[in-house]
Scaffold this motif. Structure first.
Motif, PDB file in Angstrom:
ATOM      1  N   UNK A 669       8.857 -11.533 -16.441  1.00  0.00           N
ATOM      2  CA  UNK A 669       7.753 -12.065 -15.625  1.00  0.00           C
ATOM      3  C   UNK A 669       8.223 -12.289 -14.180  1.00  0.00           C
ATOM      4  N   UNK A 670       9.447 -12.775 -14.037  1.00  0.00           N
ATOM      5  CA  UNK A 670       9.991 -12.949 -12.673  1.00  0.00           C
ATOM      6  C   UNK A 670      10.134 -11.582 -12.005  1.00  0.00           C
ATOM      7  N   UNK A 671      10.617 -10.629 -12.782  1.00  0.00           N
ATOM      8  CA  UNK A 671      10.810  -9.286 -12.231  1.00  0.00           C
ATOM      9  C   UNK A 671       9.475  -8.722 -11.746  1.00  0.00           C
ATOM     10  N   UNK A 672       8.427  -8.961 -12.508  1.00  0.00           N
ATOM     11  CA  UNK A 672       7.107  -8.460 -12.115  1.00  0.00           C
ATOM     12  C   UNK A 672       6.655  -9.136 -10.820  1.00  0.00           C
ATOM     13  N   UNK A 673       6.836 -10.446 -10.777  1.00  0.00           N
ATOM     14  CA  UNK A 673       6.436 -11.185  -9.571  1.00  0.00           C
ATOM     15  C   UNK A 673       7.200 -10.647  -8.354  1.00  0.00           C
ATOM     16  N   UNK A 674       8.503 -10.400  -8.555  1.00  0.00           N
ATOM     17  CA  UNK A 674       9.313  -9.959  -7.420  1.00  0.00           C
ATOM     18  C   UNK A 674       9.046  -8.495  -7.058  1.00  0.00           C
ATOM     19  N   UNK A 675       8.683  -7.705  -8.045  1.00  0.00           N
ATOM     20  CA  UNK A 675       8.316  -6.307  -7.749  1.00  0.00           C
ATOM     21  C   UNK A 675       7.062  -6.293  -6.874  1.00  0.00           C
ATOM     22  N   UNK A 676       6.119  -7.181  -7.163  1.00  0.00           N
ATOM     23  CA  UNK A 676       4.898  -7.261  -6.340  1.00  0.00           C
ATOM     24  C   UNK A 676       5.235  -7.738  -4.931  1.00  0.00           C
ATOM     25  N   UNK A 677       6.168  -8.684  -4.884  1.00  0.00           N
ATOM     26  CA  UNK A 677       6.618  -9.207  -3.588  1.00  0.00           C
ATOM     27  C   UNK A 677       7.212  -8.064  -2.743  1.00  0.00           C
ATOM     28  N   UNK A 678       8.077  -7.264  -3.349  1.00  0.00           N
ATOM     29  CA  UNK A 678       8.651  -6.112  -2.649  1.00  0.00           C
ATOM     30  C   UNK A 678       7.552  -5.168  -2.158  1.00  0.00           C
ATOM     31  N   UNK A 679       6.635  -4.853  -3.062  1.00  0.00           N
ATOM     32  CA  UNK A 679       5.554  -3.911  -2.709  1.00  0.00           C
ATOM     33  C   UNK A 679       4.753  -4.454  -1.530  1.00  0.00           C
ATOM     34  N   UNK A 680       4.309  -5.684  -1.656  1.00  0.00           N
ATOM     35  CA  UNK A 680       3.407  -6.229  -0.645  1.00  0.00           C
ATOM     36  C   UNK A 680       4.114  -6.419   0.691  1.00  0.00           C
ATOM     37  N   UNK A 681       5.316  -7.006   0.646  1.00  0.00           N
ATOM     38  CA  UNK A 681       6.030  -7.289   1.894  1.00  0.00           C
ATOM     39  C   UNK A 681       6.363  -5.992   2.627  1.00  0.00           C
ATOM     40  N   UNK A 682       6.861  -4.997   1.893  1.00  0.00           N
ATOM     41  CA  UNK A 682       7.274  -3.745   2.544  1.00  0.00           C
ATOM     42  C   UNK A 682       6.062  -2.984   3.064  1.00  0.00           C
ATOM     43  N   UNK A 683       5.012  -2.909   2.244  1.00  0.00           N
ATOM     44  CA  UNK A 683       3.852  -2.127   2.690  1.00  0.00           C
ATOM     45  C   UNK A 683       3.169  -2.803   3.880  1.00  0.00           C
ATOM     46  N   UNK A 684       3.050  -4.134   3.845  1.00  0.00           N
ATOM     47  CA  UNK A 684       2.418  -4.818   4.982  1.00  0.00           C
ATOM     48  C   UNK A 684       3.216  -4.574   6.258  1.00  0.00           C
ATOM     49  N   UNK A 685       4.543  -4.628   6.115  1.00  0.00           N
ATOM     50  CA  UNK A 685       5.383  -4.440   7.301  1.00  0.00           C
ATOM     51  C   UNK A 685       5.312  -2.989   7.800  1.00  0.00           C
ATOM     52  N   UNK A 686       5.502  -2.039   6.911  1.00  0.00           N
ATOM     53  CA  UNK A 686       5.481  -0.635   7.353  1.00  0.00           C
ATOM     54  C   UNK A 686       4.096  -0.233   7.877  1.00  0.00           C
ATOM     55  N   UNK A 687       3.073  -0.927   7.376  1.00  0.00           N
ATOM     56  CA  UNK A 687       1.715  -0.638   7.820  1.00  0.00           C
ATOM     57  C   UNK A 687       1.523  -0.969   9.310  1.00  0.00           C
ATOM     58  N   UNK A 688       2.352  -1.911   9.810  1.00  0.00           N
ATOM     59  CA  UNK A 688       2.208  -2.238  11.233  1.00  0.00           C
ATOM     60  C   UNK A 688       2.594  -1.034  12.099  1.00  0.00           C
ATOM     61  N   UNK A 689       3.328  -0.089  11.505  1.00  0.00           N
ATOM     62  CA  UNK A 689       3.681   1.139  12.231  1.00  0.00           C
ATOM     63  C   UNK A 689       2.755   2.296  11.862  1.00  0.00           C
ATOM     64  N   UNK A 690       2.479   2.431  10.576  1.00  0.00           N
ATOM     65  CA  UNK A 690       1.701   3.602  10.140  1.00  0.00           C
ATOM     66  C   UNK A 690       0.235   3.457  10.516  1.00  0.00           C
ATOM     67  N   UNK A 691      -0.211   2.195  10.603  1.00  0.00           N
ATOM     68  CA  UNK A 691      -1.612   1.904  10.925  1.00  0.00           C
ATOM     69  C   UNK A 691      -2.577   2.592   9.969  1.00  0.00           C
ATOM     70  N   UNK A 692      -2.180   2.727   8.734  1.00  0.00           N
ATOM     71  CA  UNK A 692      -3.040   3.399   7.758  1.00  0.00           C
ATOM     72  C   UNK A 692      -3.328   2.456   6.600  1.00  0.00           C
ATOM     73  N   UNK A 693      -4.477   2.676   5.967  1.00  0.00           N
ATOM     74  CA  UNK A 693      -4.805   1.901   4.773  1.00  0.00           C
ATOM     75  C   UNK A 693      -3.961   2.375   3.602  1.00  0.00           C
ATOM     76  N   UNK A 694      -3.743   1.473   2.654  1.00  0.00           N
ATOM     77  CA  UNK A 694      -3.040   1.935   1.447  1.00  0.00           C
ATOM     78  C   UNK A 694      -4.018   2.772   0.614  1.00  0.00           C
TER      79      UNK A 694
END
Ligand code: GCW
Length: 724
Positions: A669-694
């Motif tokens: 369950x922790x792994x799942x929570x942290x996998x979501x954290x990785x996904x969200x944090x990285x995509x939100x950050x990289x999105x500031x450059x790509x300027x594209x919707x997921x």
């Protein structure tokens, strides 16, 4: 009040439900669970009717006790009959000279093959009776043979017609502990250091014995006790007598002790003014130190050294080089047959070149210059134990130098001890990689085992994931990584599937409905972590210092190569590190066929894409998706796969103890929570450059980028104090 009938029901449930008797994981892969299959029990009992096992050395006594414990627990035998008339036995265990000449002769070829550490397990016919023979040239070979026999029995293998002739392919099979003298463990996630310096040498913790036993059961034959960020105190008499006590415990298990040598020790504990390796006084100091250690510990292994790396002192402080440093120590150890393990993990803030290139640039010119008792220990990849890295370009490029592999078993960059990741799959990927340095199939495994370039001294080290936690490794499944490392150090050609199957059978259950889905889950877990942390060749985008969770935005650390932005290089154009000739040209350090393959984004395997290329956000991947969409979908896939692991595990209740089932469920369950954290944090950050919707199919982030950036982790374990 608990009534007798309740106790009986419980006993019945434990014995007949296939649940291993070990409930807290302390017994690792050796619970020796009772075998319920009565026909198999009968066969094993037939071999155990009467045992001839001569010899009473410490090592042989350990082997005997282990055999007795194993047979007693697995077969429910009250005692094991031993018989001194060797012709009347059903099992014969002994070194060559202890066996009758018929058996000796029939195995004469195999005895040559197995050398000093190997063994033979074979059924032979004596007076028309089938006898199980375990034999070797040495006591340690017998111990390894007994462990293997018990392991095979734990896996319910058919011993009929067995003919196992096995010997390690690598000489030094070593654990590197990064244990500090205050018992904290650098990058340790399983409690504190096992070594209780205060109570040693008088007090021998049972843990030391159980630790040695676990290592010997997979053939690990060397341990370095202390952190490579070394403290010179370990080399003082006060500590050496404690080290000697541990050496005494480990010796009968075939394990040699190494210590980390701080290069500036002659100054810190020797009252010299310099540690210059060309200074005769310094050389003398090390000669005396080696003599002093060997007087106490005649089979001392040698020194492991991190020099001129991340602030550690080294020969370069005196204008000398790695060869000067390593050979000075090697000279002091050579008369005692000791080794120097000199680490190649170097990179400098004064070198503007790509960090990935620095170790190769520095070490390859020294090929052939090190003394014969020096091994150069090289991490599996050129940066640092990332979830995925191409193999280190030094492998295969230094034909005149024994290169020792350094894997990291502790999960510094793989979710600590909270994420289930089966590392033998990662190790296998590295070992199987073709360096193309000689004939075709010049794999890293062949470099490491010495077969490619005819090396005699060979080694594989794993940074240990072991601590004082009840189950040793924090995560019950992290035990598989210790086990798997040992198996691969013994035989780097073993498949990760085989290792997963062995470990699952021994640790939990032989039931096919457990094994099939769980083996699949273990094998897949390695790619899963890459998907939700560092897909498509991204690397080192971890939060700073502690490396807990994502920190792709970190950009202000003093050394450029400590910043994640150095590695992903995301901008409005795209993402990735150009290491082709148009960029840092790190590909040049690999053999020609790999350069050709990897310089072209169309031909490089996509798992290394952003390691070597900076590509536009709308670059088309092989599956037709754009790079941006592809990255986003990989992150989502990783999260989905963890959810899948939770589903798989939820149906495994019948096969494991209640405690362990609950433990792993919580961890997943922790792994799942942290996998979501990785996904969200990285995509939100990289999105500031790509300027594209997921793209469709990728979940909306749970929180904002600002939220993820604001997170602080004062509780993150294993931090390196000088970094924080
Ligand atoms: O990956 C880095 C770790 C350090 C470690 C270093 C090394 C022991 O973050 O903690 O120091 O590698 O391997 O020397």
């Amino acid at each position: 009040m608990i009534q007798l009938k309740h106790v009986l029901v419980l006993v019945f449930l434990c014995v007949f439900s296939g649940i291993s008797q070990s409930t807290n994981g302390y017994e690792l892969w050796m619970p020796y669970s009772n075998i319920e299959d009565s026909s198999l029990t009968k066969k094993y009992r037939d071999y155990s009717k009467s045992i001839y096992f001569p010899g009473s050395t410490e090592t042989l006594m350990i082997a005997k006790n282990e055999l007795h414990t194993g047979l007693r627990k697995m077969l429910g035998l009250a005692s094991i009959p031993t018989n001194s008339n060797r012709l009347e036995n059903t099992m014969i265990i002994g070194t060559k000279e202890n066996l009758n000449s018929d058996i000796q002769q029939s195995l004469s070829k195999a005895y040559v093959e197995i050398g000093n550490e190997g063994f033979i397990i074979k059924t032979v016919s004596i007076k028309s009776k089938t006898v199980l023979v375990v034999t070797a040239n040495t006591d340690i070979g017998i111990l390894y043979g007994v462990y293997r026999l018990l392991n095979l029995m734990q896996q319910h293998k058919n011993l009929h017609n067995i003919n196992a002739v096995d010997t390690p392919k690598i000489k030094l099979r070593m654990l590197n502990h990064w244990d500090n003298l205050d018992r904290t463990v650098e990058r340790g996630y399983a409690g504190f250091s096992l070594w209780n310096w205060q109570k040693l040498p008088e007090f021998i913790d049972q843990r030391y014995i159980d630790y040695a036993r676990a290592n010997a059961s997979v053939g690990i034959n060397a341990v370095s006790l202390t952190n490579v960020n070394a403290n010179a105190l370990i080399l003082t008499p006060m500590y050496l007598e404690k080290v000697e006590a541990l050496a005494r415990v480990f010796r009968p298990y075939g394990i040699k002790i190494y210590l980390t040598a701080r290069f500036s020790a002659p100054i810190e504990i020797g009252n010299l003014e310099t540690a210059d390796p060309l200074d005769p006084k310094v050389q003398q100091w090390w000669v005396h130190k080696a003599d002093e250690i060997y007087k106490l510990i005649p089979d001392f292994g040698g020194f492991l050294v991190k020099a001129n790396s991340e602030g550690q002192p080294g020969p370069q402080n005196y204008g000398r080089n790695h060869v000067d440093g390593a050979n000075m120590l090697a000279k002091a150890l050579l008369p005692h047959k000791g080794n120097v393990i000199w680490r190649a993990f170097v990179y400098s803030e004064h070198d503007a070149d790509d960090r990935a290139k620095q170790a190769y640039s520095e070490f390859v010119p020294y090929d052939g210059k090190f003394m014969e008792n020096v091994l150069v220990q090289t991490k599996n990849g050129a940066i640092d134990f990332q979830p995925r890295e191409p193999f280190h370009p030094m492998f295969g490029a230094m034909p005149k130098t024994p290169l020792m592999m350094e894997f990291q078993i502790t999960q510094e960059y793989l979710g600590f001890s909270t994420h289930l990741v089966f590392l033998p799959k990662l190790f296998e990927e590295v070992l199987d990689a073709d360096t193309f340095r000689k004939e075709e199939n010049s794999t890293v495994a062949k470099v490491i085992d010495g077969s490619l370039h005819n090396q005699k001294l060979t080694g594989m080290a794993g940074v240990a994931n072991i601590g004082t936690d009840l189950n040793w490794t924090g995560h019950p499944f992290a035990q598989a990584n210790w086990y798997g490392f040992g198996r691969l150090a013994w035989d780097p050609y073993l498949s990760s599937e085989t290792i997963a199957d062995e470990w699952l059978r021994m640790t939990f259950s032989n039931d096919e409905s457990f094994l099939e889905p769980m083996t699949r889950m273990l094998i897949k877990s390695r790619e899963t972590v890459v998907n939700y942390m560092n897909p498509l060749g991204l690397h080192h985008i971890f939060d700073t210092g502690h490396h807990y969770g994502p920190g792709p935005w970190v950009s202000e650390l003093s050394r450029p190569e400590w910043n994640p932005t150095y590695y992903h290089k995301a901008d409005s154009q795209g993402i990735g590190f150009d290491r082709t000739p148009s960029g840092s040209n790190a590909t040049e350090q690999y053999a020609k066929p790999l350069q050709e393959l990897w310089n072209d984004p169309q031909t490089i395997p996509e798992e290394y894409l952003l390691w070597f290329h900076h590509l536009p956000w709308d670059y088309k991947l092989k599956n037709g998706a754009t790079l941006w969409d592809g990255i986003a979908l990989k992150y989502q896939q990783g999260v989905d796969e963890v959810a899948g692991m939770i589903t798989t595990w939820s149906i495994m209740k019948p096969f494991v103890s209640k405690e362990q089932h609950e433990e792993v469920t919580m961890l997943l369950e922790i792994q799942l929570k942290e996998a979501k954290w990785w996904r969200d944090a990285c995509l939100l950050y990289f999105q500031t450059f790509s300027k594209k919707d997921v793209p469709d199919g990728v979940s909306k982030p749970l929180y904002s980028l600002e939220y993820y950036k604001s997170l602080k982790f004062p509780f993150a374990p294993g931090i390196r104090p000088q970094w924080d």
